[in-house]
Design a protein around this motif. Structure first.
Motif, short mmCIF file in Angstrom:
data_model
loop_
_atom_site.label_atom_id
_atom_site.label_comp_id
_atom_site.label_asym_id
_atom_site.label_seq_id
_atom_site.Cartn_x
_atom_site.Cartn_y
_atom_site.Cartn_z
N CYS A 122 0.84 -1.19 0.00
CA CYS A 122 0.00 0.00 0.00
C CYS A 122 0.88 1.24 0.00
N CYS A 123 0.31 2.35 -0.45
CA CYS A 123 1.03 3.63 -0.34
C CYS A 123 1.36 3.93 1.12
N LYS A 124 0.50 3.47 2.02
CA LYS A 124 0.70 3.71 3.45
C LYS A 124 2.04 3.16 3.93
N ALA A 125 2.57 2.14 3.25
CA ALA A 125 3.85 1.56 3.64
C ALA A 125 4.99 2.56 3.50
N PHE A 126 4.80 3.60 2.69
CA PHE A 126 5.85 4.59 2.44
C PHE A 126 5.55 5.93 3.11
N ASP A 127 4.55 5.94 3.99
CA ASP A 127 4.13 7.17 4.66
C ASP A 127 4.96 7.40 5.92
N THR A 128 5.74 8.47 5.94
CA THR A 128 6.57 8.79 7.11
C THR A 128 6.04 9.99 7.88
N ALA A 129 5.06 10.69 7.30
CA ALA A 129 4.58 11.92 7.92
C ALA A 129 3.14 11.82 8.43
N GLY A 130 2.51 10.66 8.25
CA GLY A 130 1.13 10.50 8.71
C GLY A 130 0.11 11.16 7.83
N THR A 131 0.46 11.45 6.56
CA THR A 131 -0.46 12.16 5.65
C THR A 131 -1.26 11.22 4.75
N VAL A 132 -1.01 9.90 4.86
CA VAL A 132 -1.80 8.92 4.10
C VAL A 132 -2.87 8.34 5.01
N LEU A 133 -4.12 8.43 4.60
CA LEU A 133 -5.24 7.87 5.33
C LEU A 133 -5.67 6.60 4.59
N LEU A 134 -5.33 5.45 5.13
CA LEU A 134 -5.59 4.17 4.47
C LEU A 134 -6.97 3.67 4.85
N CYS A 135 -7.81 3.44 3.85
CA CYS A 135 -9.18 2.95 4.06
C CYS A 135 -9.35 1.58 3.42
N SER A 136 -10.14 0.74 4.06
CA SER A 136 -10.45 -0.56 3.46
C SER A 136 -11.68 -1.13 4.14
N SER A 137 -12.09 -2.31 3.67
CA SER A 137 -13.24 -2.99 4.28
C SER A 137 -13.22 -4.45 3.85
N PHE A 138 -14.19 -5.20 4.39
CA PHE A 138 -14.35 -6.61 4.01
C PHE A 138 -15.52 -6.79 3.06
#
Length: 471
Positions: free
Chosen positions: A297-313
């Motif tokens: 995920c892009c979140k894996a490369f987030d160092t500043a907390g600016t990626v909000l990762l959303c998902s669901s089942f």
């Protein structure tokens, strides 16, 4: 269990090599005995692998000679073109078309190619029913009370543990549960933007995201998107000073099914972080990969907390259970405040049931079967399209997810095709649904989440006839 896992892994690997052209039509595959020696598997498992590949029409056997790669008819069909949306702000929402298509949702007499979710026939319904009963029996007050604001603690802990699969190191206290994926996206947009702000999205894009943005008074800037590699990073760079936030579906987005390469994800995160622009990442399809490894995920490369990762089942397990979540980074307090105001609590029983399903290990087993089924469906669909649709038809090459994008001759209007197909009780998703601009009128999205059957094949054949008659 180990043999089942190896069987799926090896057969998927060989299938991917055939699809990618590494093994070409007419090539001889390793023998059953050689496959046993190379992978340390039993003779029965090796034979099962070849039977699986034969069932997908990828290989065929010759008596006394072995197994050979078959000619794949879809290879003559080109990829769809890279989208070329205009940089405009006068968005034209296809509200009437979307209402017309989704008005038929739930009709039992339709073949719903338009609904982007797995059908109940390929979901573990009996096991989920048991989890609901267990949750009702074991929860305090039979699950009628409120959950903690942040969500079911066991569910969040298990989601955090699963983040290791895509290079994440999430903690349960960094997660907030929501009533499905759209609820998570809604909280994020409300927290990050105000009316008049501009949000950048892929083009084409999921209609629900477009409608959500417009309902909040946002301007949508659609970005050129490649059918294989996703959003064009150079295009994002050119408009970076015009946008306030960004929403992307990097892994197997709908409707294209594209998957951004890892280097593109790194580049996008770095670019947005540099300009302090939040990225809402919708990873609802990330678990539905056809290969051997889940994409990051892009979140894996987030160092500043600016990626909000959303998902669901909703796309993998139970669409109606409304079990979603968000890892909001530095925006956690804003999201919690919105959840308190708009929801108070997530649905307790369904969230507890999904947590129990994850804890038992059944979810991973189900995912392996679901991925295999969707990959086989994809191959069935493209073989049927190659056989029954006009030769100038273009199709996407998704490596996961639930969507297949079809681009027809410019003469074809898929909104008109929708009306013609409904007379045969076939529902499609016209391309105009996936944009706020006047484009994609000759395109449509198929959901590959249906249970494959002879009836589905015949409905695709009927669609091909309708398309041909409209030329």
């Amino acid at each position: 269990m180990k043999e089942d896992f190896l069987y799926l892994e090896i057969s998927n690997n060989i299938a991917a090599l055939i699809r990618d052209g590494v093994f070409k039509a007419g090539d001889r595959l390793p023998s059953v005995r050689m496959l046993c020696q190379e992978h340390h598997i039993s003779m029965n498992t090796a034979k099962r692998i070849f039977l699986e590949l034969e069932a997908q029409s990828l290989i065929h056997s010759k008596p006394q000679s072995g197994y050979f790669v078959s000619q794949l008819p879809y290879r003559r069909l080109a990829l769809p073109e890279v989208s070329k949306p205009l940089v405009v702000s006068d968005n034209k929402e296809p509200e009437a078309l979307i209402r017309k298509v989704y008005a038929n949702m739930g009709r039992k007499d339709l073949t719903p190619f338009s609904i982007g979710a797995p059908s109940g026939e390929i979901l573990p319904l009996a096991k989920l029913n048991k989890e609901i009963m267990y949750a009702t029996r074991e929860m305090a007050a039979s699950g009628t009370g409120y959950e903690p604001l942040q969500g079911n603690e066991e569910l969040l802990r298990l989601i955090a543990a699963r983040s290791l699969a895509w290079g994440g190191r999430l903690r349960e206290d960094e997660l907030i549960s929501t009533a499905g994926g759209m609820n998570a996206l809604s909280f994020c947009m409300m927290a990050l933007a105000k009316p008049g702000d501009t949000i950048a999205m892929e083009s084409p894009c999921y209609p629900g995201s477009l409608q959500l943005a417009r309902s909040l008074g946002l301007k949508v800037l659609e970005l050129p998107t490649h059918p294989v590699t996703g959003v064009e990073t150079d295009a994002l760079k050119k408009v970076i000073h015009k946008i306030n936030l960004c929403l992307l579906v990097p892994n197997f987005n709908t409707p294209l099914g594209s998957c951004m390469p890892e280097e593109n994800k790194k580049e996008v995160v770095a670019l947005l972080t540099k300009h302090n622009i939040p990225l809402i990442e919708d990873d609802i399809y990330g678990d539905l990969y056809f290969g051997t490894q889940r994409p990051k995920c892009c979140k894996a490369f987030d160092t500043a907390g600016t990626v909000l990762l959303c998902s669901s089942f909703s796309k993998t397990l139970a669409p109606g259970y409304r079990v979603g979540w968000v890892a909001p980074g530095k925006y956690k307090e804003q999201i919690l405040k919105l959840k308190l105001v708009h929801a108070i609590s997530s649905p307790a029983i369904t969230h507890a049931a999904v947590a129990s399903f994850l804890k038992s290990g059944r979810y991973e087993h189900h995912l392996r079967k679901l991925r295999s089924t969707l990959q086989q469906n994809y191959l069935h669909y493209i073989d049927a399209i190659a056989a029954y649709f006009p030769e100038d038809t273009r199709i996407s090459r998704p490596q996961g997810g639930l969507a297949l994008w079809v681009e027809l001759n410019k003469q074809i209007n898929t909104t008109e095709l929708f009306d013609a197909a409904m007379k045969y009780k076939i529902s499609i998703a016209p391309g105009r649904m996936f944009t706020l601009q006047d484009q994609f009128e000759n395109c449509m999205r198929f959901s590959i989440g249906l249970h494959w059957s002879e009836d589905v094949r015949l409905k695709l054949k009927q669609l091909g006839k309708l398309v041909t008659s409209m030329l």
